[in-house]
Design a protein around this motif. Structure first.
Motif, PDB file in Angstrom:
ATOM      1  N   MET A 158     -58.760  -2.683  -3.736  1.00  0.00           N
ATOM      2  CA  MET A 158     -57.489  -2.059  -3.962  1.00  0.00           C
ATOM      3  C   MET A 158     -56.873  -1.685  -2.611  1.00  0.00           C
ATOM      4  O   MET A 158     -57.571  -1.317  -1.674  1.00  0.00           O
ATOM      5  CB  MET A 158     -57.703  -0.826  -4.824  1.00  0.00           C
ATOM      6  N   CYS A 159     -55.551  -1.800  -2.520  1.00  0.00           N
ATOM      7  CA  CYS A 159     -54.883  -1.429  -1.274  1.00  0.00           C
ATOM      8  C   CYS A 159     -53.536  -0.788  -1.589  1.00  0.00           C
ATOM      9  O   CYS A 159     -52.999  -0.945  -2.675  1.00  0.00           O
ATOM     10  CB  CYS A 159     -54.705  -2.644  -0.372  1.00  0.00           C
ATOM     11  N   HIS A 160     -53.028  -0.093  -0.621  1.00  0.00           N
ATOM     12  CA  HIS A 160     -51.714   0.516  -0.785  1.00  0.00           C
ATOM     13  C   HIS A 160     -50.641  -0.551  -0.621  1.00  0.00           C
ATOM     14  O   HIS A 160     -50.816  -1.535   0.094  1.00  0.00           O
ATOM     15  CB  HIS A 160     -51.507   1.625   0.249  1.00  0.00           C
ATOM     16  N   ARG A 161     -49.526  -0.356  -1.298  1.00  0.00           N
ATOM     17  CA  ARG A 161     -48.433  -1.329  -1.260  1.00  0.00           C
ATOM     18  C   ARG A 161     -47.965  -1.608   0.161  1.00  0.00           C
ATOM     19  O   ARG A 161     -47.708  -2.745   0.533  1.00  0.00           O
ATOM     20  CB  ARG A 161     -47.279  -0.814  -2.114  1.00  0.00           C
ATOM     21  N   ILE A 162     -47.856  -0.588   0.986  1.00  0.00           N
ATOM     22  CA  ILE A 162     -47.379  -0.777   2.356  1.00  0.00           C
ATOM     23  C   ILE A 162     -48.360  -1.610   3.173  1.00  0.00           C
ATOM     24  O   ILE A 162     -47.957  -2.430   3.996  1.00  0.00           O
ATOM     25  CB  ILE A 162     -47.055   0.570   3.041  1.00  0.00           C
ATOM     26  N   GLN A 163     -49.669  -1.425   2.943  1.00  0.00           N
ATOM     27  CA  GLN A 163     -50.668  -2.238   3.644  1.00  0.00           C
ATOM     28  C   GLN A 163     -50.533  -3.705   3.238  1.00  0.00           C
ATOM     29  O   GLN A 163     -50.623  -4.600   4.084  1.00  0.00           O
ATOM     30  CB  GLN A 163     -52.069  -1.730   3.350  1.00  0.00           C
ATOM     31  N   LEU A 164     -50.326  -3.952   1.960  1.00  0.00           N
ATOM     32  CA  LEU A 164     -50.130  -5.321   1.482  1.00  0.00           C
ATOM     33  C   LEU A 164     -48.869  -5.914   2.100  1.00  0.00           C
ATOM     34  O   LEU A 164     -48.873  -7.050   2.575  1.00  0.00           O
ATOM     35  CB  LEU A 164     -50.042  -5.340  -0.046  1.00  0.00           C
ATOM     36  N   HIS A 165     -47.797  -5.150   2.136  1.00  0.00           N
ATOM     37  CA  HIS A 165     -46.542  -5.603   2.736  1.00  0.00           C
ATOM     38  C   HIS A 165     -46.741  -6.000   4.197  1.00  0.00           C
ATOM     39  O   HIS A 165     -46.316  -7.073   4.623  1.00  0.00           O
ATOM     40  CB  HIS A 165     -45.484  -4.497   2.639  1.00  0.00           C
ATOM     41  N   HIS A 166     -47.399  -5.138   4.958  1.00  0.00           N
ATOM     42  CA  HIS A 166     -47.630  -5.425   6.383  1.00  0.00           C
ATOM     43  C   HIS A 166     -48.497  -6.669   6.582  1.00  0.00           C
ATOM     44  O   HIS A 166     -48.242  -7.475   7.480  1.00  0.00           O
ATOM     45  CB  HIS A 166     -48.254  -4.229   7.091  1.00  0.00           C
ATOM     46  N   GLU A 167     -49.512  -6.842   5.760  1.00  0.00           N
ATOM     47  CA  GLU A 167     -50.393  -8.005   5.899  1.00  0.00           C
ATOM     48  C   GLU A 167     -49.661  -9.297   5.530  1.00  0.00           C
ATOM     49  O   GLU A 167     -49.785 -10.311   6.218  1.00  0.00           O
ATOM     50  CB  GLU A 167     -51.657  -7.840   5.049  1.00  0.00           C
ATOM     51  N   LEU A 168     -48.881  -9.278   4.459  1.00  0.00           N
ATOM     52  CA  LEU A 168     -48.110 -10.468   4.089  1.00  0.00           C
ATOM     53  C   LEU A 168     -47.089 -10.811   5.169  1.00  0.00           C
ATOM     54  O   LEU A 168     -46.903 -11.985   5.513  1.00  0.00           O
ATOM     55  CB  LEU A 168     -47.409 -10.257   2.747  1.00  0.00           C
ATOM     56  N   LYS A 169     -46.449  -9.805   5.728  1.00  0.00           N
ATOM     57  CA  LYS A 169     -45.490 -10.021   6.814  1.00  0.00           C
ATOM     58  C   LYS A 169     -46.182 -10.610   8.038  1.00  0.00           C
ATOM     59  O   LYS A 169     -45.694 -11.548   8.660  1.00  0.00           O
ATOM     60  CB  LYS A 169     -44.814  -8.697   7.162  1.00  0.00           C
ATOM     61  N   ARG A 170     -47.352 -10.053   8.386  1.00  0.00           N
ATOM     62  CA  ARG A 170     -48.103 -10.558   9.542  1.00  0.00           C
ATOM     63  C   ARG A 170     -48.483 -12.021   9.342  1.00  0.00           C
ATOM     64  O   ARG A 170     -48.327 -12.846  10.242  1.00  0.00           O
ATOM     65  CB  ARG A 170     -49.363  -9.719   9.767  1.00  0.00           C
ATOM     66  N   MET A 171     -48.972 -12.351   8.149  1.00  0.00           N
ATOM     67  CA  MET A 171     -49.394 -13.717   7.874  1.00  0.00           C
ATOM     68  C   MET A 171     -48.213 -14.686   7.908  1.00  0.00           C
ATOM     69  O   MET A 171     -48.327 -15.798   8.420  1.00  0.00           O
ATOM     70  CB  MET A 171     -50.098 -13.785   6.519  1.00  0.00           C
ATOM     71  N   ALA A 172     -47.078 -14.266   7.376  1.00  0.00           N
ATOM     72  CA  ALA A 172     -45.898 -15.140   7.316  1.00  0.00           C
ATOM     73  C   ALA A 172     -45.298 -15.404   8.692  1.00  0.00           C
ATOM     74  O   ALA A 172     -44.770 -16.480   8.950  1.00  0.00           O
ATOM     75  CB  ALA A 172     -44.842 -14.528   6.402  1.00  0.00           C
ATOM     76  N   THR A 173     -45.380 -14.432   9.594  1.00  0.00           N
ATOM     77  CA  THR A 173     -44.738 -14.561  10.902  1.00  0.00           C
ATOM     78  C   THR A 173     -45.700 -14.907  12.032  1.00  0.00           C
ATOM     79  O   THR A 173     -45.283 -15.051  13.178  1.00  0.00           O
ATOM     80  CB  THR A 173     -43.998 -13.256  11.262  1.00  0.00           C
ATOM     81  N   SER A 174     -46.984 -15.063  11.709  1.00  0.00           N
ATOM     82  CA  SER A 174     -48.007 -15.331  12.723  1.00  0.00           C
ATOM     83  C   SER A 174     -47.816 -16.702  13.366  1.00  0.00           C
ATOM     84  O   SER A 174     -47.457 -17.676  12.706  1.00  0.00           O
ATOM     85  CB  SER A 174     -49.397 -15.261  12.077  1.00  0.00           C
ATOM     86  N   LEU A 175     -48.065 -16.769  14.650  1.00  0.00           N
ATOM     87  CA  LEU A 175     -48.008 -18.039  15.368  1.00  0.00           C
ATOM     88  C   LEU A 175     -49.290 -18.847  15.175  1.00  0.00           C
ATOM     89  O   LEU A 175     -49.359 -20.001  15.581  1.00  0.00           O
ATOM     90  CB  LEU A 175     -47.772 -17.797  16.860  1.00  0.00           C
ATOM     91  N   GLU A 176     -50.297 -18.216  14.562  1.00  0.00           N
ATOM     92  CA  GLU A 176     -51.553 -18.906  14.292  1.00  0.00           C
ATOM     93  C   GLU A 176     -51.351 -19.848  13.100  1.00  0.00           C
ATOM     94  O   GLU A 176     -50.541 -19.607  12.235  1.00  0.00           O
ATOM     95  CB  GLU A 176     -52.643 -17.889  13.952  1.00  0.00           C
ATOM     96  N   GLY A 177     -52.111 -20.915  13.071  1.00  0.00           N
ATOM     97  CA  GLY A 177     -52.023 -21.841  11.952  1.00  0.00           C
ATOM     98  C   GLY A 177     -51.234 -23.082  12.302  1.00  0.00           C
ATOM     99  O   GLY A 177     -50.688 -23.222  13.400  1.00  0.00           O
ATOM    100  N   GLU A 178     -51.154 -23.988  11.359  1.00  0.00           N
ATOM    101  CA  GLU A 178     -50.531 -25.287  11.593  1.00  0.00           C
ATOM    102  C   GLU A 178     -49.026 -25.297  11.334  1.00  0.00           C
ATOM    103  O   GLU A 178     -48.305 -26.101  11.895  1.00  0.00           O
ATOM    104  CB  GLU A 178     -51.205 -26.326  10.698  1.00  0.00           C
ATOM    105  N   GLU A 179     -48.551 -24.434  10.461  1.00  0.00           N
ATOM    106  CA  GLU A 179     -47.139 -24.422  10.087  1.00  0.00           C
ATOM    107  C   GLU A 179     -46.322 -23.501  10.990  1.00  0.00           C
ATOM    108  O   GLU A 179     -46.844 -22.602  11.630  1.00  0.00           O
ATOM    109  CB  GLU A 179     -46.992 -23.973   8.631  1.00  0.00           C
ATOM    110  N   LYS A 180     -45.007 -23.744  11.011  1.00  0.00           N
ATOM    111  CA  LYS A 180     -44.114 -22.876  11.765  1.00  0.00           C
ATOM    112  C   LYS A 180     -44.050 -21.515  11.079  1.00  0.00           C
ATOM    113  O   LYS A 180     -44.034 -21.432   9.859  1.00  0.00           O
ATOM    114  CB  LYS A 180     -42.712 -23.479  11.826  1.00  0.00           C
ATOM    115  N   PRO A 181     -43.998 -20.438  11.849  1.00  0.00           N
ATOM    116  CA  PRO A 181     -43.925 -19.107  11.247  1.00  0.00           C
ATOM    117  C   PRO A 181     -42.555 -18.848  10.622  1.00  0.00           C
ATOM    118  O   PRO A 181     -41.553 -19.451  11.018  1.00  0.00           O
ATOM    119  CB  PRO A 181     -44.167 -18.164  12.426  1.00  0.00           C
ATOM    120  N   ALA A 182     -42.536 -17.951   9.651  1.00  0.00           N
ATOM    121  CA  ALA A 182     -41.284 -17.544   9.019  1.00  0.00           C
ATOM    122  C   ALA A 182     -40.475 -16.696   9.993  1.00  0.00           C
ATOM    123  O   ALA A 182     -41.021 -16.027  10.859  1.00  0.00           O
ATOM    124  CB  ALA A 182     -41.573 -16.744   7.755  1.00  0.00           C
ATOM    125  N   ILE A 183     -39.165 -16.741   9.842  1.00  0.00           N
ATOM    126  CA  ILE A 183     -38.267 -15.904  10.634  1.00  0.00           C
ATOM    127  C   ILE A 183     -37.758 -14.804   9.720  1.00  0.00           C
ATOM    128  O   ILE A 183     -37.182 -15.078   8.670  1.00  0.00           O
ATOM    129  CB  ILE A 183     -37.075 -16.725  11.174  1.00  0.00           C
TER     130      ILE A 183
END
Length: 66
Positions: free
Chosen positions: A1-26
């Motif tokens: 279980m996690c707090h909504r804000i923690q989930l929000h921050h993690e999803l944002k980090r994953m979407a905008t991360s330069l790591e990985g094969e795909e271009k990050p979200a803007i």
């Protein structure tokens, strides 16, 4: 279980991360959309910025307080 804000921050980090094969979200905040062209798949902001992508997600930022 996690707090909504923690989930929000993690999803944002994953979407905008330069790591990985795909271009990050803007992420653009505090911007007003003035035009959406579904034929050209573009979105124009009030500052003149134009975005073209396979997928554009928008949110109005409205929150409900009780």
């Amino acid at each position: 279980m996690c707090h909504r804000i923690q989930l929000h921050h993690e999803l944002k980090r994953m979407a905008t991360s330069l790591e990985g094969e795909e271009k990050p979200a803007i992420l653009t905040s505090s911007s007003r959309v003035v035009e959406v062209d579904t034929e050209k798949t573009t979105l124009t902001l009030d500052d003149g910025s134009v975005f073209k992508a396979d997928l554009i997600v928008g949110a109005d930022g409205v929150s409900v307080r009780i």
